[in-house]
Scaffold this active site. Structure first.
Site, mmCIF file in Angstrom:
data_model
loop_
_atom_site.group_PDB
_atom_site.id
_atom_site.type_symbol
_atom_site.label_atom_id
_atom_site.label_comp_id
_atom_site.label_asym_id
_atom_site.label_seq_id
_atom_site.Cartn_x
_atom_site.Cartn_y
_atom_site.Cartn_z
ATOM 1 C CB CYS A 7 5.174 2.099 7.126
ATOM 2 S SG CYS A 7 4.660 3.602 6.289
ATOM 3 C CG LEU A 8 6.511 1.061 1.054
ATOM 4 C CD1 LEU A 8 5.941 1.383 -0.322
ATOM 5 C CD2 LEU A 8 7.606 0.007 0.949
ATOM 6 C CD GLN B 165 3.299 5.789 2.735
ATOM 7 O OE1 GLN B 165 2.334 5.236 2.239
ATOM 8 N NE2 GLN B 165 4.333 5.123 3.221
ATOM 9 N N GLY C 259 0.829 -1.194 0.000
ATOM 10 C CA GLY C 259 0.000 0.000 0.000
ATOM 11 C C GLY C 259 0.863 1.242 0.000
ATOM 12 C CG HIS D 291 0.047 6.544 5.628
ATOM 13 N ND1 HIS D 291 1.149 7.027 6.304
ATOM 14 C CD2 HIS D 291 0.350 5.263 5.284
ATOM 15 C CE1 HIS D 291 2.069 6.063 6.377
ATOM 16 N NE2 HIS D 291 1.609 4.985 5.772
ATOM 17 C CG HIS E 116 -0.610 0.959 7.185
ATOM 18 N ND1 HIS E 116 0.376 0.541 8.063
ATOM 19 C CD2 HIS E 116 0.003 1.835 6.337
ATOM 20 C CE1 HIS E 116 1.517 1.152 7.760
ATOM 21 N NE2 HIS E 116 1.329 1.933 6.715
ATOM 22 C CD GLU E 117 -1.185 2.406 2.727
ATOM 23 O OE1 GLU E 117 -0.788 3.591 2.695
ATOM 24 O OE2 GLU E 117 -0.432 1.453 2.973
#
Ligand code: NI
Length: 163
Positions: A89-90, A51, A46, A135, A131-132
């Site tokens: 997470c990226l 991000q 995701g 963000h 999770h997204e």
């Protein structure tokens, strides 16, 4: 399409509430296409617009590498059940933390064509969506962890058993 730079903690873009998309323009569609490419290139499941430094309510999810979808202006309609497990997470590469999330989620959003849709998801897809979504509210999973941050190389198979 282009790969965009993924912002890393403690970048301030990761800690701000994102704004609604007023109109799904070609520029938004380009953002979505770039985010999908960037997510795939980074082997992520995701990616949210903040991000890549864009404070708009857009995220993409793909838990298999072949099922990418985007959500613009997503709303969470309902959450059901519970799952506790590690996620990463990226924007914080190399680490994971244990977070409790709903097992099932129902959402409404716009797709890349600007058309409304609803979907139900569970397990990993539900975790990724939630999770997204966080963000877009400026919330990192580290703010919801129920354990210390763990280096990925220190995770064992036992850490991935059902709880
Ligand atoms: Ni993330």
């Amino acid at each position: 399409m282009a790969i965009r730079t993924v912002r890393q903690e403690p970048d301030e873009a990761l800690h701000k509430r994102c704004k609604e998309v007023k109109e799904v323009t070609p520029r938004i569609r380009e953002l979505v296409a770039d985010m999908i490419e960037t997510m795939h290139e980074a082997n992520g499941v995701g990616l949210a617009a903040p991000q890549v430094g864009i404070l708009k309510r857009v995220f993409v999810v793909d838990t298999t590498g072949e099922d990418a979808f985007c959500c613009i202006n997503p709303e969470i309609l309902s959450e059901e059940g519970e799952q506790t497990g590690y996620e990463g997470c990226l924007s914080l590469p190399g680490y994971s933390g244990k977070v409790t999330r709903a097992m099932k989620v129902k959402i409404r959003a716009l797709n890349a064509e600007g058309e409304p849709f609803e979907m139900e998801a569970e397990e990993l897809v539900a975790r990724a969506i939630l999770h997204e979504y966080d963000h877009l509210e400026g919330i990192m999973y580290t703010e919801k962890m129920i354990c210390e941050l763990v280096r990925n190389e220190d995770l064992t198979e036992e850490d991935f058993e059902e709880e």
